[in-house]
Scaffold this motif. Structure first.
Motif: not given
Length: 151
Positions: A63-72
């Motif tokens: 959630v903190l480092h791997g988040r890309v908007p629109g991708r779970d």
């Protein structure tokens, strides 16, 4: 009267018990990952504390480092082994996210400019029997940890 014959067979290894679910890259998604891990293991009579902490850390990192908007992000759990006759049971926890360009670094003391960095993976390293990172064609990576459990 004919004698009855009994045939004893070795128990077949238990099939792998697995769970795979996509979760939103939010704090709520990370919390749900931890709760799903606890429920999945408790249903099988397996210990949950270390697995819950590892899952919380890996999901939190996604959630903190791997988040890309629109991708779970994806949580994967796989329990293998039968646990019978003193046999081992292995739990593999996998968390995949959409930031293959940001790989975790080996845990160690945090750099002065990043006082919070690296502590979570120290926890994973302390609790897991094995852990690592699998890279996939961009934009994806999977951070995994394995625990040898006793039922």
């Amino acid at each position: 009267m004919t004698p009855e014959t009994t045939r004893t067979e070795s128990p077949a290894p238990a099939p792998a018990q697995s769970l795979s679910v996509l979760l939103s890259p939010t704090r709520r998604g990370a919390r749900l990952a931890r709760l799903l891990t606890v429920a999945h293991l408790a249903d099988q009579g397996l210990p949950t504390e270390a697995a819950a902490q590892i899952t919380a850390e890996l999901a939190g990192n996604a959630v903190l480092h791997g988040r890309v908007p629109g991708r779970d992000f994806r949580l994967g759990l796989r329990v293998t082994g039968n646990g019978g006759d003193g046999g081992g049971v292995t739990l593999r926890i996998e968390v995949s996210d959409a930031r293959g360009d940001r790989l975790p670094t080996a845990p160690g003391p945090p750099a002065p400019e990043d006082a919070e960095g690296g502590r979570g993976l120290l926890l994973v390293e302390a609790l897991a029997d094995r852990w690592g990172v699998e890279t996939w064609p961009p934009p994806r990576k999977t951070v995994w940890a394995e625990l040898d459990l006793r039922p």
